[in-house]
Design a protein around this motif. Structure first.
Motif, short mmCIF file in Angstrom:
data_model
loop_
_atom_site.label_atom_id
_atom_site.label_comp_id
_atom_site.label_asym_id
_atom_site.label_seq_id
_atom_site.Cartn_x
_atom_site.Cartn_y
_atom_site.Cartn_z
N ARG A 140 0.84 -1.21 0.00
CA ARG A 140 0.00 0.00 0.00
C ARG A 140 0.87 1.25 0.00
O ARG A 140 0.56 2.23 -0.68
CB ARG A 140 -0.92 0.00 1.22
CG ARG A 140 -2.03 -1.04 1.12
CD ARG A 140 -2.70 -1.25 2.47
NE ARG A 140 -3.59 -2.40 2.45
CZ ARG A 140 -4.90 -2.31 2.19
NH1 ARG A 140 -5.44 -1.15 1.95
NH2 ARG A 140 -5.65 -3.40 2.18
N GLU A 170 -6.87 -10.02 -1.25
CA GLU A 170 -7.31 -8.73 -0.72
C GLU A 170 -6.74 -7.59 -1.56
O GLU A 170 -7.46 -6.67 -1.94
CB GLU A 170 -6.82 -8.63 0.74
CG GLU A 170 -7.20 -7.37 1.44
CD GLU A 170 -6.46 -7.27 2.77
OE1 GLU A 170 -6.33 -8.30 3.46
OE2 GLU A 170 -5.99 -6.17 3.10
N GLU A 174 -8.15 -4.41 -3.85
CA GLU A 174 -7.74 -3.08 -3.40
C GLU A 174 -7.13 -2.27 -4.54
O GLU A 174 -7.47 -1.11 -4.76
CB GLU A 174 -6.69 -3.22 -2.28
CG GLU A 174 -7.27 -3.26 -0.89
CD GLU A 174 -8.01 -1.99 -0.56
OE1 GLU A 174 -9.25 -2.01 -0.68
OE2 GLU A 174 -7.37 -1.00 -0.21
#
Lengths: 347, 275
Positions: A140, A170, A174
């Motif tokens: 991220r 996930e 995202e």
């Protein structure tokens, strides 16, 4: 912003890795460069971001010709496979680094960092160092750093390869969410067909430095242009059986099935049969023996060795009373068969 | 239990083999602060006169110990700084830049490092004489730094090799120039190597004897090693107590540096691969 790569050629020494490649990525579109290792997908990516010089061809971002523009001035955000975070800086300094280079004031940088960290949902981690983050969190941070300059193009180089299975799932959604939210033009390089199919608007399947097919994931799956494409996409993979087409289709092992309605060609062919198109739900037709049953939770993979030779795979709901060694006589959804000429071209 | 007893064997063996060294060091300390009775191993009365060089000149012809110490420090630290800063750039170039003849350059470095300095001393002498740097600190600093460089470049190249390429690529993508990428992103990753090299080349300079002896023989450029040599050499009756005391004084900084920076020094042998 639209990205247009035309007649791109790349040589390393005497070997031509990529020759005359064309690729257009529409504004706000996310495209996957998919292919086995060594097919030239990473080379293409590095040429787009400016790390590799192009040996031929042109590259446009919108109307701007960036073919010879150095990497620093290209306005491209890159997420690397190992994230390439700067280990000696905090998360905040990492994300803010591109703006620091642009000589923005501290307050302005802080504001942008907060906006980005909110977008990628790592607001509470700003004071940590990369070594204190999990793989998903590092990912991220890398995304935030790549996007803080509001680049024209976002490039993702195998961004999920270093994550464990659960995180991968996930981060897949995202990354897709972030790309949609920001409407940024993106290229994803991957060798994982599931990633490419689930995340991207279109897939460019590459082999030996060429794009062999550029299509939407659905089209690519149901309408592959060659045996290579059919074999590369699909999990569990498709089965190939050599056959001869006449009034009906006779397999190399002597068994025969009905001729698919829209099959034009005759003579020697290679039939591609996806696992979901072979099984008891399609009636009867091919005889053989179950040689392997692989439970996968919700489903079971069943490998059948046909009488006279040739293996074919079926996928059934779990709980089917099939054991290794069972004799079966299952049908094929003939109209879903993909037929290829012996040289691999779809017919 | 077996592991423990094996350790005891090791300790015993090590104790036996290092006993001569330890005894030597112990007597170095004892003899510098005591007047031994002739032929006896037991020290007599405590006597600090051996340390008189700290507050007076041991004889009129010699420079003060503090000038000599300052010279030594200047020599060692300037050399260390030169070696480290030049190795930091040269190591990067050899690790990252695709320059012609790189493998030969790397091979040459190893040969240069293995080359015995003493065989070059006459050539160096002539060069320094020609440049007017003979008998100056600057002269021996340049020579020492040049001789230490191959080792430093090689070590730092190894450290740079462990820094992932992607960090540099990311830096370039973020808009930084190559120089800035090196200074702000790569250099911090090799800090352990820089630090270890700085200490090692300082210690090497601190203990250098031959170069100052031959290339800077004058009393104004004396360093501690040549100072000690002069003390023991030219007196009719050598004052071993004084010699030992100066030796102690000379080795204190080395011991302190080793005690304080042990961990950083070990880094250089670990190859800097810690994450």
């Amino acid at each position: 912003m639209e990205l247009r790569l035309e007649k791109f050629t790349k040589r390393f020494g005497d070997t031509t890795v990529i020759k005359d490649m064309d690729l257009t990525v529409g504004s706000g579109e996310m495209i996957a460069l998919l292919g086995p290792s060594g097919c030239g997908k990473s080379t293409t990516l590095f040429a787009v971001c400016g790390i590799h010089k192009m040996n031929g061809g042109t590259l446009h971002f919108g109307d701007r010709d960036v073919t010879t523009v150095p990497a620093q001035e290209r306005s491209v955000g890159v997420v690397f496979q190992n994230y390439a975070l700067y280990p000696h800086m905090t998360v905040e300094q990492n994300i803010g680094f591109p703006l620091k280079i642009q000589k923005l004031g501290k307050a302005a940088i802080r504001k942008e960092v907060e906006r980005l960290s909110e977008l990628v949902q790592i607001g509470e981690l700003l004071d940590r160092r990369p070594a204190q983050l999990s793989g998903g969190q590092q990912q991220r941070v890398a995304l935030a750093r790549a996007m803080i300059r509001k680049p024209d193009v976002l490039l993702l180089d195998e961004p999920l390869a270093n994550l464990d299975a659960k995180l991968r799932l996930e981060m897949r959604s995202e990354i897709r969410r972030i790309q949609r939210e920001t409407g940024i033009t993106a290229i994803l390089v991957t060798h994982d067909q599931v990633e490419a199919m689930s995340m991207c608007d279109r897939i460019a399947l590459m082999k030996d430095g060429k794009i062999v097919q550029l299509d939407t994931p659905e089209q690519m799956y149901s309408n592959p242009r060659s045996q290579f494409v059919a074999g590369f996409l699909g999990n569990p993979p498709i089965s190939f059986l050599p056959a001869t087409a006449g009034a009906e289709v006779v397999l190399a092992n002597g068994q025969s099935i009905a001729r698919p309605r829209d099959l034009q060609a005759s003579g020697d062919l290679i039939l591609g049969i996806r696992p979901e198109h072979f099984g008891p739900q399609h009636g009867e037709g091919l005889q053989g023996e179950v040689i392997f049953v692989e439970p996968q939770g919700r489903e079971e993979l069943i490998d059948v060795r046909l009488d006279g030779g040739g293996d074919i795979r079926s996928i059934l709901s779990a709980g089917a009373p099939i054991r290794q060694g069972d004799r079966v006589n299952w049908g094929v959804a003939t109209d879903s068969i993909l037929a290829f000429a012996p040289n691999g071209v779809r017919v | 239990m077996t592991a423990n007893s094996r350790i005891w064997h090791l300790v015993l063996i090590l104790a036996i083999f290092s006993a001569p060294l330890v005894i030597m060091y112990v007597y170095q300390v004892i003899d510098s602060i005591a007047q031994p009775d002739p032929g006896s191993l037991v020290p007599g009365a405590i006597d600090l006169s051996n340390w008189r060089f700290l507050w007076e000149r041991i004889d009129t012809g010699r420079p003060s110990i503090w000038v000599v110490t300052f010279n030594t420090f200047l020599f060692a630290s300037t050399t260390a700084f030169l070696v480290t800063s030049l190795s930091a750039t040269a190591g990067y170039a050899l690790s990252r830049l695709n320059m012609p003849g790189r493998p030969y350059f790397l091979g040459g470095l190893i040969i240069l490092h293995a080359f015995p300095t003493i065989t070059l001393i006459i050539a160096i002498f002539i060069i320094l004489q020609f440049l007017g740097l003979f008998d100056t600190l600057l002269g021996i600093i340049l020579v020492k730094a040049a001789l230490e460089l191959p080792f430093g470049v090689w070590i730092l190249k190894g450290f740079y090799d462990t820094v992932p390429w992607e960090i540099e690529m990311a830096g370039v993508q973020d808009g930084a120039s190559r120089l800035r990428v090196w200074w702000e992103l790569v250099l911090p990753q090799v800090k352990p190597g820089l630090f270890a090299l700085l200490i090692i080349s300082f210690l090497s300079g601190w203990s250098e004897f031959v170069l100052p002896l031959v290339l800077a023989p004058g009393s104004s450029t004396q360093v501690l090693a040549t100072f000690m040599n002069a003390v023991i050499q030219d007196d009719a009756t050598a004052d071993f107590g004084l010699f030992k005391a100066i030796g102690m004084f000379y080795s204190i900084p080395v011991i302190v540096i080793y005690l304080v920076f042990q961990k950083q020094l070990m880094n250089i042998y670990g190859g800097g691969t810690k994450g």
